[in-house]
Design a protein around this motif. Sequence first.
Motif, mmCIF file in Angstrom:
data_model
loop_
_atom_site.group_PDB
_atom_site.id
_atom_site.type_symbol
_atom_site.label_atom_id
_atom_site.label_comp_id
_atom_site.label_asym_id
_atom_site.label_seq_id
_atom_site.Cartn_x
_atom_site.Cartn_y
_atom_site.Cartn_z
ATOM 1 N N VAL A 24 11.075 16.025 -5.466
ATOM 2 C CA VAL A 24 10.139 16.228 -6.571
ATOM 3 C C VAL A 24 10.591 17.463 -7.354
ATOM 4 C CG1 VAL A 24 7.745 16.743 -7.188
ATOM 5 C CG2 VAL A 24 8.228 15.251 -5.242
ATOM 6 N N ARG A 25 10.696 17.328 -8.670
ATOM 7 C CA ARG A 25 10.998 18.482 -9.522
ATOM 8 C C ARG A 25 9.709 18.925 -10.203
ATOM 9 N NH1 ARG A 25 15.681 17.797 -13.434
ATOM 10 N NH2 ARG A 25 14.334 16.161 -14.245
ATOM 11 N N ILE A 26 9.408 20.219 -10.058
ATOM 12 C CA ILE A 26 8.224 20.800 -10.683
ATOM 13 C C ILE A 26 8.706 21.788 -11.739
ATOM 14 C CG2 ILE A 26 6.149 22.182 -10.307
ATOM 15 C CD1 ILE A 26 6.193 21.111 -7.393
ATOM 16 N N THR A 27 8.275 21.555 -12.976
ATOM 17 C CA THR A 27 8.648 22.431 -14.081
ATOM 18 C C THR A 27 7.481 23.356 -14.376
ATOM 19 O OG1 THR A 27 10.032 20.685 -15.015
ATOM 20 C CG2 THR A 27 9.438 22.512 -16.472
ATOM 21 N N ILE A 28 7.764 24.653 -14.435
ATOM 22 C CA ILE A 28 6.707 25.629 -14.689
ATOM 23 C C ILE A 28 7.056 26.508 -15.883
ATOM 24 C CG2 ILE A 28 5.985 25.696 -12.277
ATOM 25 C CD1 ILE A 28 7.291 28.483 -12.146
ATOM 26 N N HIS A 29 6.020 27.092 -16.440
ATOM 27 C CA HIS A 29 6.151 28.102 -17.488
ATOM 28 C C HIS A 29 5.882 29.440 -16.829
ATOM 29 C CE1 HIS A 29 5.698 30.231 -21.271
ATOM 30 N NE2 HIS A 29 4.629 30.788 -20.732
ATOM 31 N N LEU A 30 6.789 30.392 -16.969
ATOM 32 C CA LEU A 30 6.582 31.744 -16.443
ATOM 33 C C LEU A 30 6.128 32.654 -17.569
ATOM 34 C CD1 LEU A 30 9.600 32.414 -14.058
ATOM 35 C CD2 LEU A 30 7.205 32.159 -13.428
ATOM 36 N N GLY A 31 5.003 33.299 -17.373
ATOM 37 C CA GLY A 31 4.505 34.269 -18.333
ATOM 38 C C GLY A 31 4.514 35.654 -17.710
ATOM 39 N N THR A 32 3.957 36.621 -18.401
ATOM 40 C CA THR A 32 3.865 37.971 -17.846
ATOM 41 C C THR A 32 2.416 38.297 -17.547
ATOM 42 O OG1 THR A 32 3.724 38.942 -20.047
ATOM 43 C CG2 THR A 32 5.909 38.809 -19.064
ATOM 44 N N ASP A 33 2.232 39.139 -16.560
ATOM 45 C CA ASP A 33 0.893 39.553 -16.140
ATOM 46 C C ASP A 33 0.937 41.051 -15.866
ATOM 47 O OD1 ASP A 33 -1.597 39.963 -15.073
ATOM 48 O OD2 ASP A 33 -1.405 38.491 -13.475
ATOM 49 N N ASP A 34 0.584 41.840 -16.854
ATOM 50 C CA ASP A 34 0.657 43.294 -16.722
ATOM 51 C C ASP A 34 -0.307 43.847 -15.680
ATOM 52 O OD1 ASP A 34 2.642 43.435 -18.655
ATOM 53 O OD2 ASP A 34 1.186 43.614 -20.287
ATOM 54 N N ASP A 35 -1.330 43.072 -15.303
ATOM 55 C CA ASP A 35 -2.301 43.534 -14.314
ATOM 56 C C ASP A 35 -1.872 43.230 -12.881
ATOM 57 O OD1 ASP A 35 -3.992 44.464 -16.317
ATOM 58 O OD2 ASP A 35 -4.984 42.516 -16.497
ATOM 59 N N ASN A 36 -0.773 42.524 -12.688
ATOM 60 C CA ASN A 36 -0.372 42.093 -11.361
ATOM 61 C C ASN A 36 1.079 42.490 -11.104
ATOM 62 O OD1 ASN A 36 -0.140 40.884 -8.899
ATOM 63 N ND2 ASN A 36 -0.100 38.807 -9.674
ATOM 64 N N GLU A 37 1.310 43.766 -10.794
ATOM 65 C CA GLU A 37 2.676 44.235 -10.625
ATOM 66 C C GLU A 37 3.196 44.100 -9.203
ATOM 67 O OE1 GLU A 37 3.018 48.761 -10.475
ATOM 68 O OE2 GLU A 37 1.193 48.439 -11.651
ATOM 69 N N TYR A 38 2.323 43.712 -8.242
ATOM 70 C CA TYR A 38 2.738 43.691 -6.842
ATOM 71 C C TYR A 38 2.829 42.305 -6.224
ATOM 72 C CZ TYR A 38 1.585 48.583 -7.390
ATOM 73 O OH TYR A 38 1.529 49.868 -7.849
ATOM 74 N N GLU A 39 2.114 41.340 -6.749
ATOM 75 C CA GLU A 39 2.060 40.011 -6.144
ATOM 76 C C GLU A 39 2.903 39.009 -6.932
ATOM 77 O OE1 GLU A 39 0.479 39.202 -3.306
ATOM 78 O OE2 GLU A 39 -0.088 41.304 -3.096
ATOM 79 N N PRO A 40 3.559 38.084 -6.221
ATOM 80 C CA PRO A 40 4.269 37.015 -6.931
ATOM 81 C C PRO A 40 3.267 36.045 -7.548
ATOM 82 C CG PRO A 40 4.363 36.674 -4.561
ATOM 83 C CD PRO A 40 3.703 37.998 -4.786
ATOM 84 N N PRO A 41 3.693 35.266 -8.539
ATOM 85 C CA PRO A 41 2.755 34.337 -9.186
ATOM 86 C C PRO A 41 2.351 33.206 -8.252
ATOM 87 C CG PRO A 41 4.970 33.947 -9.976
ATOM 88 C CD PRO A 41 5.031 35.159 -9.100
ATOM 89 N N ARG A 42 1.185 32.680 -8.470
ATOM 90 C CA ARG A 42 0.677 31.535 -7.704
ATOM 91 C C ARG A 42 0.189 30.486 -8.676
ATOM 92 N NH1 ARG A 42 3.172 33.272 -3.880
ATOM 93 N NH2 ARG A 42 2.303 34.622 -2.322
ATOM 94 N N THR A 43 0.493 29.249 -8.382
ATOM 95 C CA THR A 43 -0.041 28.136 -9.147
ATOM 96 C C THR A 43 -0.360 27.022 -8.166
ATOM 97 O OG1 THR A 43 0.279 26.718 -11.070
ATOM 98 C CG2 THR A 43 2.199 27.081 -9.690
ATOM 99 N N TYR A 44 -1.388 26.281 -8.434
ATOM 100 C CA TYR A 44 -1.833 25.233 -7.531
ATOM 101 C C TYR A 44 -1.814 23.905 -8.259
ATOM 102 C CZ TYR A 44 -3.198 29.213 -4.776
ATOM 103 O OH TYR A 44 -3.165 30.380 -4.074
ATOM 104 N N ILE A 45 -1.397 22.875 -7.540
ATOM 105 C CA ILE A 45 -1.307 21.532 -8.099
ATOM 106 C C ILE A 45 -2.173 20.618 -7.247
ATOM 107 C CG2 ILE A 45 0.233 19.618 -8.632
ATOM 108 C CD1 ILE A 45 2.512 21.749 -8.664
ATOM 109 N N LYS A 46 -3.037 19.876 -7.872
ATOM 110 C CA LYS A 46 -3.905 18.947 -7.153
ATOM 111 C C LYS A 46 -3.350 17.529 -7.305
ATOM 112 C CE LYS A 46 -8.725 18.749 -6.305
ATOM 113 N NZ LYS A 46 -10.068 19.045 -6.776
#
Length: 70
Positions: A24-46
């Motif tokens: 399975v190939r999942i294509t994502i858009h990466l944005g910036t989050d100035d409030d979250n400098e310590y945690e990696p991004p999370r996204t959930y798929i239902k």
Amino acid sequence: MSDKEYKNRTAWTRAIEFLDNDVVRITIHLGTDDDNEYEPPRTYIKVEKNTMVGKKFIVVTEGGDKLNIN
């Protein structure tokens, strides 16, 4: 996406493609989050139950760059 280079980023799912029976190939858009400098991004798929069982995943950006998801 635990790689340090993805910290301070957000992720939005753009597409899910079943390339064959086990990939399975999942294509994502990466944005910036100035409030979250310590945690990696999370996204959930239902998806329907058992749809992704036994699958291998390729995660890429909209530009086609393969991401390290380990």
